[in-house]
Design a protein around this motif. Structure first.
Motif, PDB file in Angstrom:
ATOM      1  N   ASP A 125     -25.723 -42.290  -1.448  1.00  0.00           N
ATOM      2  CA  ASP A 125     -27.016 -42.257  -0.755  1.00  0.00           C
ATOM      3  C   ASP A 125     -27.342 -43.620  -0.145  1.00  0.00           C
ATOM      4  O   ASP A 125     -28.060 -43.699   0.861  1.00  0.00           O
ATOM      5  CB  ASP A 125     -28.140 -41.853  -1.711  1.00  0.00           C
ATOM      6  N   ASP A 126     -26.833 -44.681  -0.757  1.00  0.00           N
ATOM      7  CA  ASP A 126     -27.168 -46.031  -0.297  1.00  0.00           C
ATOM      8  C   ASP A 126     -26.529 -46.381   1.044  1.00  0.00           C
ATOM      9  O   ASP A 126     -26.964 -47.336   1.700  1.00  0.00           O
ATOM     10  CB  ASP A 126     -26.741 -47.072  -1.338  1.00  0.00           C
ATOM     11  N   VAL A 127     -25.486 -45.654   1.447  1.00  0.00           N
ATOM     12  CA  VAL A 127     -24.837 -45.980   2.725  1.00  0.00           C
ATOM     13  C   VAL A 127     -25.468 -45.206   3.890  1.00  0.00           C
ATOM     14  O   VAL A 127     -25.061 -45.376   5.035  1.00  0.00           O
ATOM     15  CB  VAL A 127     -23.315 -45.703   2.685  1.00  0.00           C
ATOM     16  N   ILE A 128     -26.465 -44.349   3.590  1.00  0.00           N
ATOM     17  CA  ILE A 128     -27.137 -43.592   4.648  1.00  0.00           C
ATOM     18  C   ILE A 128     -28.174 -44.487   5.315  1.00  0.00           C
ATOM     19  O   ILE A 128     -29.128 -44.949   4.679  1.00  0.00           O
ATOM     20  CB  ILE A 128     -27.813 -42.326   4.086  1.00  0.00           C
ATOM     21  N   ALA A 129     -27.974 -44.747   6.608  1.00  0.00           N
ATOM     22  CA  ALA A 129     -28.899 -45.611   7.338  1.00  0.00           C
ATOM     23  C   ALA A 129     -30.225 -44.897   7.608  1.00  0.00           C
ATOM     24  O   ALA A 129     -31.300 -45.469   7.416  1.00  0.00           O
ATOM     25  CB  ALA A 129     -28.272 -46.069   8.652  1.00  0.00           C
ATOM     26  N   LYS A 130     -30.134 -43.655   8.069  1.00  0.00           N
ATOM     27  CA  LYS A 130     -31.331 -42.852   8.338  1.00  0.00           C
ATOM     28  C   LYS A 130     -31.062 -41.414   7.942  1.00  0.00           C
ATOM     29  O   LYS A 130     -30.160 -40.787   8.493  1.00  0.00           O
ATOM     30  CB  LYS A 130     -31.716 -42.907   9.818  1.00  0.00           C
ATOM     31  N   PRO A 131     -31.842 -40.863   7.012  1.00  0.00           N
ATOM     32  CA  PRO A 131     -31.696 -39.437   6.686  1.00  0.00           C
ATOM     33  C   PRO A 131     -32.045 -38.586   7.904  1.00  0.00           C
ATOM     34  O   PRO A 131     -32.805 -39.012   8.788  1.00  0.00           O
ATOM     35  CB  PRO A 131     -32.702 -39.227   5.554  1.00  0.00           C
ATOM     36  N   VAL A 132     -31.505 -37.393   7.949  1.00  0.00           N
ATOM     37  CA  VAL A 132     -31.718 -36.523   9.097  1.00  0.00           C
ATOM     38  C   VAL A 132     -33.206 -36.236   9.314  1.00  0.00           C
ATOM     39  O   VAL A 132     -33.666 -36.070  10.452  1.00  0.00           O
ATOM     40  CB  VAL A 132     -30.915 -35.210   8.922  1.00  0.00           C
ATOM     41  N   GLU A 133     -33.994 -36.212   8.231  1.00  0.00           N
ATOM     42  CA  GLU A 133     -35.426 -35.934   8.372  1.00  0.00           C
ATOM     43  C   GLU A 133     -36.134 -36.990   9.211  1.00  0.00           C
ATOM     44  O   GLU A 133     -37.133 -36.693   9.889  1.00  0.00           O
ATOM     45  CB  GLU A 133     -36.085 -35.855   6.987  1.00  0.00           C
ATOM     46  N   VAL A 134     -35.635 -38.225   9.168  1.00  0.00           N
ATOM     47  CA  VAL A 134     -36.257 -39.296   9.965  1.00  0.00           C
ATOM     48  C   VAL A 134     -36.091 -39.013  11.453  1.00  0.00           C
ATOM     49  O   VAL A 134     -37.035 -39.179  12.238  1.00  0.00           O
ATOM     50  CB  VAL A 134     -35.643 -40.658   9.595  1.00  0.00           C
ATOM     51  N   PHE A 135     -34.892 -38.580  11.844  1.00  0.00           N
ATOM     52  CA  PHE A 135     -34.671 -38.261  13.250  1.00  0.00           C
ATOM     53  C   PHE A 135     -35.542 -37.093  13.696  1.00  0.00           C
ATOM     54  O   PHE A 135     -36.055 -37.075  14.814  1.00  0.00           O
ATOM     55  CB  PHE A 135     -33.196 -37.936  13.490  1.00  0.00           C
ATOM     56  N   ARG A 136     -35.721 -36.127  12.797  1.00  0.00           N
ATOM     57  CA  ARG A 136     -36.516 -34.961  13.150  1.00  0.00           C
ATOM     58  C   ARG A 136     -38.013 -35.273  13.207  1.00  0.00           C
ATOM     59  O   ARG A 136     -38.696 -34.972  14.192  1.00  0.00           O
ATOM     60  CB  ARG A 136     -36.279 -33.838  12.130  1.00  0.00           C
ATOM     61  N   GLN A 137     -38.512 -35.884  12.144  1.00  0.00           N
ATOM     62  CA  GLN A 137     -39.956 -36.037  11.991  1.00  0.00           C
ATOM     63  C   GLN A 137     -40.509 -37.258  12.715  1.00  0.00           C
ATOM     64  O   GLN A 137     -41.581 -37.194  13.324  1.00  0.00           O
ATOM     65  CB  GLN A 137     -40.309 -36.094  10.502  1.00  0.00           C
ATOM     66  N   LYS A 138     -39.800 -38.360  12.661  1.00  0.00           N
ATOM     67  CA  LYS A 138     -40.304 -39.594  13.276  1.00  0.00           C
ATOM     68  C   LYS A 138     -39.963 -39.683  14.752  1.00  0.00           C
ATOM     69  O   LYS A 138     -40.775 -40.145  15.565  1.00  0.00           O
ATOM     70  CB  LYS A 138     -39.750 -40.817  12.530  1.00  0.00           C
ATOM     71  N   HIS A 139     -38.737 -39.237  15.107  1.00  0.00           N
ATOM     72  CA  HIS A 139     -38.275 -39.436  16.473  1.00  0.00           C
ATOM     73  C   HIS A 139     -38.285 -38.164  17.321  1.00  0.00           C
ATOM     74  O   HIS A 139     -38.003 -38.226  18.518  1.00  0.00           O
ATOM     75  CB  HIS A 139     -36.869 -40.034  16.462  1.00  0.00           C
ATOM     76  N   GLY A 140     -38.586 -37.034  16.722  1.00  0.00           N
ATOM     77  CA  GLY A 140     -38.692 -35.805  17.490  1.00  0.00           C
ATOM     78  C   GLY A 140     -37.378 -35.294  18.049  1.00  0.00           C
ATOM     79  O   GLY A 140     -37.353 -34.590  19.063  1.00  0.00           O
ATOM     80  N   ILE A 141     -36.282 -35.619  17.376  1.00  0.00           N
ATOM     81  CA  ILE A 141     -34.958 -35.146  17.794  1.00  0.00           C
ATOM     82  C   ILE A 141     -34.639 -33.849  17.045  1.00  0.00           C
ATOM     83  O   ILE A 141     -34.853 -33.745  15.832  1.00  0.00           O
ATOM     84  CB  ILE A 141     -33.884 -36.221  17.520  1.00  0.00           C
ATOM     85  N   ASP A 142     -34.128 -32.878  17.760  1.00  0.00           N
ATOM     86  CA  ASP A 142     -33.725 -31.610  17.144  1.00  0.00           C
ATOM     87  C   ASP A 142     -32.346 -31.810  16.512  1.00  0.00           C
ATOM     88  O   ASP A 142     -31.319 -31.457  17.074  1.00  0.00           O
ATOM     89  CB  ASP A 142     -33.697 -30.506  18.206  1.00  0.00           C
ATOM     90  N   ALA A 143     -32.362 -32.412  15.325  1.00  0.00           N
ATOM     91  CA  ALA A 143     -31.135 -32.799  14.642  1.00  0.00           C
ATOM     92  C   ALA A 143     -30.698 -31.679  13.706  1.00  0.00           C
ATOM     93  O   ALA A 143     -31.360 -31.411  12.694  1.00  0.00           O
ATOM     94  CB  ALA A 143     -31.341 -34.097  13.868  1.00  0.00           C
ATOM     95  N   ARG A 144     -29.613 -31.044  14.035  1.00  0.00           N
ATOM     96  CA  ARG A 144     -29.150 -29.889  13.275  1.00  0.00           C
ATOM     97  C   ARG A 144     -27.926 -30.249  12.442  1.00  0.00           C
ATOM     98  O   ARG A 144     -27.056 -30.991  12.892  1.00  0.00           O
ATOM     99  CB  ARG A 144     -28.821 -28.734  14.222  1.00  0.00           C
ATOM    100  N   THR A 145     -27.859 -29.718  11.249  1.00  0.00           N
ATOM    101  CA  THR A 145     -26.698 -29.889  10.375  1.00  0.00           C
ATOM    102  C   THR A 145     -25.960 -28.559  10.260  1.00  0.00           C
ATOM    103  O   THR A 145     -26.479 -27.503  10.629  1.00  0.00           O
ATOM    104  CB  THR A 145     -27.125 -30.361   8.974  1.00  0.00           C
ATOM    105  N   GLN A 146     -24.729 -28.636   9.734  1.00  0.00           N
ATOM    106  CA  GLN A 146     -23.909 -27.442   9.527  1.00  0.00           C
ATOM    107  C   GLN A 146     -23.703 -26.656  10.824  1.00  0.00           C
ATOM    108  O   GLN A 146     -23.558 -25.434  10.803  1.00  0.00           O
ATOM    109  CB  GLN A 146     -24.541 -26.547   8.455  1.00  0.00           C
ATOM    110  N   HIS A 147     -23.694 -27.350  11.936  1.00  0.00           N
ATOM    111  CA  HIS A 147     -23.445 -26.733  13.241  1.00  0.00           C
ATOM    112  C   HIS A 147     -22.108 -27.246  13.786  1.00  0.00           C
ATOM    113  O   HIS A 147     -22.011 -28.389  14.237  1.00  0.00           O
ATOM    114  CB  HIS A 147     -24.574 -27.050  14.226  1.00  0.00           C
ATOM    115  N   GLU A 148     -21.097 -26.414  13.697  1.00  0.00           N
ATOM    116  CA  GLU A 148     -19.762 -26.785  14.162  1.00  0.00           C
ATOM    117  C   GLU A 148     -19.542 -26.260  15.584  1.00  0.00           C
ATOM    118  O   GLU A 148     -19.590 -25.046  15.822  1.00  0.00           O
ATOM    119  CB  GLU A 148     -18.680 -26.224  13.244  1.00  0.00           C
ATOM    120  N   VAL A 149     -19.302 -27.175  16.509  1.00  0.00           N
ATOM    121  CA  VAL A 149     -19.011 -26.782  17.888  1.00  0.00           C
ATOM    122  C   VAL A 149     -17.539 -26.410  17.991  1.00  0.00           C
ATOM    123  O   VAL A 149     -16.665 -27.157  17.534  1.00  0.00           O
ATOM    124  CB  VAL A 149     -19.354 -27.917  18.867  1.00  0.00           C
ATOM    125  N   THR A 150     -17.266 -25.265  18.580  1.00  0.00           N
ATOM    126  CA  THR A 150     -15.887 -24.794  18.707  1.00  0.00           C
ATOM    127  C   THR A 150     -15.405 -24.737  20.147  1.00  0.00           C
ATOM    128  O   THR A 150     -14.211 -24.545  20.391  1.00  0.00           O
ATOM    129  CB  THR A 150     -15.741 -23.392  18.077  1.00  0.00           C
TER     130      THR A 150
END
Length: 444
Positions: free
Chosen positions: A57-82
């Motif tokens: 956990d200590d090597v995570i610079a920004k959790p995904v929630e920060v991108f979503r909630q603070k920066h308004g980015i639609d940051a999706r996980t478990q989405h594999e582009v094929t």
């Protein structure tokens, strides 16, 4: 405007943040990450094994929630582009959480999918106790295995950066460590006489080294018990395979996208691919090497962050060019710092340069103040004395010298120019002639 980014780590999120700064409220930024984690420092993962870094956990610079909630980015996980369809400007893939397919249209696309460890087709490669280290889940699996199975002997296949860092941290927790390397030395990017210093250090630290042997298979009953090479058999309780990486570009049609022989995406200085409205950045893309004056493939986090920032600027219309790499890197290996930049002697020879080398053993600081041996090697053109590269190995001071040398290489300086540099001097930090300048004097 809809911006779509494939990949949620260094280059992808550097670009996303750059785009966010320039975007309007009507713009949409969608990031698609195959895994669960965004923006983490992969280079810190080996140190979680020993506890020098307390948790993944200590090597995570920004959790995904920060991108979503603070920066308004639609940051999706478990989405594999094929697949990417440049004609329709659509990316498609699978939501791994519910196994549902998805399609997303884009106006601008950035491919920032990084690399993955090479998985050889050796028999037994899928036995329990065999791992690689690239991601947070990889590291957590290794640590869980260490805690549950308590292996005594750990065999590392591959003596590159990650392999050596894992070796050090495994020794720190009391494991017997063996490294099997297909070549004659550790750290192939440096020259043999410098690598020999690492060999001596490894032996002093109780690391078993096996050179010039090729792994053929693993043996065991459900769990790995033995590594078999072309020359011998080695009992082991755990194995970690890190023999290289491969760009994550298998989902791209090679008849549509320009890729190099390794599968990395070809880009220009603005991080543009051969396809309109599609950029690429980071480990999945090529790097222009300023010394070689040609495209290269040296995946590093520093480069990924720079390329991501530059890609983001160009995507929103702020023209910015990537100035290329020198090939600078550094490694801590027990008591030694090992650093290199530019070309090794091996590379200079293979590329046909008319080169010369100078190697010295000196002191990193004033000799009367402390004894801190430093081994230094410069590679330079014979006639012009233009610098081509260098390596430094020592207990202290290698980082300072390699950064000065990297700066000199960036500016096409010569060994004579090194002598003219006004470098800091005080006995605890340096001698009156910096080691770089000591070496440079020998080229006159």
């Amino acid at each position: 405007m809809r911006y779509v980014i494939i990949g949620g780590d260094a280059s992808g999120m550097s670009a996303a943040m750059q785009i966010k700064r320039e975007s309007t409220q009507d713009d949409q930024i969608i990031t698609l990450e195959k895994g669960d984690y965004y923006s983490y420092g992969q280079c810190g993962l080996p140190y979680v094994i020993s506890g020098d870094v307390q948790s993944t956990d200590d090597v995570i610079a920004k959790p995904v929630e920060v991108f979503r909630q603070k920066h308004g980015i639609d940051a999706r996980t478990q989405h594999e582009v094929t697949a990417v369809d440049p004609n329709k400007q659509v990316v498609s893939g699978v939501n791994l959480e519910n196994d549902e397919p998805f399609e997303i249209e884009y106006d601008k696309l950035l491919i920032a999918t990084g690399v993955r460890p090479v998985k050889p087709d050796w028999d037994g490669i899928d036995l329990n106790g065999i791992h690689s280290m690239k991601t947070i889940p990889d590291t957590n699996k290794i640590i869980t295995d260490l805690q549950s199975e308590e292996p005594e002997t750990v065999t590392i296949i591959g003596g590159g950066f990650i392999g050596l860092e894992i070796a050090e941290n495994m020794r720190e927790i009391g494991k017997h460590v063996r490294i099997i390397q297909a070549s004659q030395q550790l750290m192939n990017p440096i020259d043999y006489e410098m690598a020999k210093l690492l060999h001596d250090e490894a032996e002093q630290q109780g690391v078993e080294l096996i050179f010039n042997e090729f792994v053929q298979r693993f043996e065991g009953d459900q769990r790995v018990e033995k590594v078999v090479t072309d020359q011998g058999e080695y009992p082991t309780d755990q194995a970690i395979v890190n023999i290289g990486v491969k760009p994550n570009t298998d989902f791209l049609d090679p008849n549509v996208f320009d890729l190099n022989d390794q599968g990395a995406i070809l880009v220009n200085e603005y991080m543009e691919t051969n396809i309109n409205n599609v950029h690429a950045a980071g480990d999945c893309a090529v790097d222009y090497n300023r010394v070689k004056q040609q495209n290269d493939f040296i995946p590093l986090g520093t480069t990924a962050n720079k390329q991501g920032m530059i890609a983001g600027m160009n995507i929103v219309g702020r023209e910015k060019s990537f100035q290329g790499i020198i090939g600078t890197s550094i490694l801590k290996f027990f008591t030694l710092d090992v650093a290199r930049t530019g070309l090794s002697e091996k590379e200079a020879e293979s590329l046909g340069f008319d080169y010369r080398v100078v190697s010295i053993k000196t002191n990193a600081v004033a000799g009367y103040y402390d004894q801190q041996p430093l081994h230094l090697k410069l590679v330079y053109e014979q006639d012009s004395r233009k610098l081509l590269g260098g390596q430094a190995v020592g207990t202290t001071g290698a980082d300072k010298r390699i950064d000065v040398l990297a700066t000199a290489l960036y500016h096409n300086m010569s060994t004579v120019d090194l002598l003219n540099l006004d470098l800091a001097y005080s006995p605890p930090y340096n001698g009156v002639w910096d080691p770089l300048q000591q070496a440079a004097k020998k080229t006159l």
